[in-house]
Design a protein around this motif. Sequence first.
Motif, PDB file in Angstrom:
ATOM      1  N   PRO A  52      36.652  54.795  56.980  1.00 59.12           N
ATOM      2  CA  PRO A  52      36.594  54.171  55.644  1.00 59.12           C
ATOM      3  C   PRO A  52      36.444  55.101  54.459  1.00 59.12           C
ATOM      4  CG  PRO A  52      34.977  53.185  57.163  1.00 59.12           C
ATOM      5  CD  PRO A  52      35.615  54.685  57.828  1.00 59.12           C
ATOM      6  N   CYS A  53      35.996  56.245  54.480  1.00 54.52           N
ATOM      7  CA  CYS A  53      36.193  57.099  53.257  1.00 54.52           C
ATOM      8  C   CYS A  53      37.036  57.929  53.269  1.00 54.52           C
ATOM      9  CB  CYS A  53      34.628  57.851  53.366  1.00 54.52           C
ATOM     10  SG  CYS A  53      33.155  57.008  53.246  1.00 54.52           S
ATOM     11  N   ALA A  54      37.616  58.466  54.348  1.00 56.41           N
ATOM     12  CA  ALA A  54      38.860  59.474  54.230  1.00 56.41           C
ATOM     13  C   ALA A  54      40.116  58.776  54.166  1.00 56.41           C
ATOM     14  CB  ALA A  54      38.701  60.377  55.356  1.00 56.41           C
ATOM     15  N   LEU A  55      40.401  57.652  54.780  1.00 54.35           N
ATOM     16  CA  LEU A  55      41.701  56.973  54.982  1.00 54.35           C
ATOM     17  C   LEU A  55      42.358  56.564  53.535  1.00 54.35           C
ATOM     18  CD1 LEU A  55      44.211  56.578  56.803  1.00 54.35           C
ATOM     19  CD2 LEU A  55      43.266  54.235  57.343  1.00 54.35           C
ATOM     20  N   PRO A  56      41.428  55.684  52.737  1.00 52.54           N
ATOM     21  CA  PRO A  56      42.273  55.671  51.340  1.00 52.54           C
ATOM     22  C   PRO A  56      42.628  56.725  50.689  1.00 52.54           C
ATOM     23  CG  PRO A  56      39.942  54.323  51.800  1.00 52.54           C
ATOM     24  CD  PRO A  56      40.055  55.297  52.956  1.00 52.54           C
ATOM     25  N   PRO A  57      42.026  57.981  50.490  1.00 50.46           N
ATOM     26  CA  PRO A  57      42.598  59.092  49.713  1.00 50.46           C
ATOM     27  C   PRO A  57      43.919  59.488  50.434  1.00 50.46           C
ATOM     28  CG  PRO A  57      40.190  59.355  49.855  1.00 50.46           C
ATOM     29  CD  PRO A  57      40.581  58.087  50.833  1.00 50.46           C
TER      30      PRO A  57
END
Length: 137
Positions: A52-57
């Motif tokens: 959830p934290c790394a995939l969007p960027p």
Amino acid sequence: MKLPQSQLLHRHDISLAWIFALTCYAGHLGFQAMLPSSGWLRSYWSDFWMMPCALPPVLWLHSRLGIRPRRMRPTPSEIIGHLVLWSFLAEGVAPLILDRSTRDPWDLLAYTLGAVLLWLNHQCKGKDCFPYGRLRV
């Protein structure tokens, strides 16, 4: 309902997902300091929040490079593809290269649960999927 973005964010094409990822990381560091010294949360908290934290960027970077359309929600194939790639790198390659890295099948479960959370959140945009309000990732 779409959240309004400021002119600064829009002009520099900084998505709210990018801001969320940075906030998520800062919150993760603060919460991790309060965790008990042992247990599931201490061992797998980082692994759970990786997707959830790394995939969007990462997807934002892909859109900036022209690999994917801009402002598109993650597709299931993108989520699963990155889950498999990152699991292979973290649990397959990293233990061969890094001395402090170990293979742990429970990490794979934590990565998968985080990916499910990410997918559910993007499926629920504009819908009432959660009885106590939507997750905003």
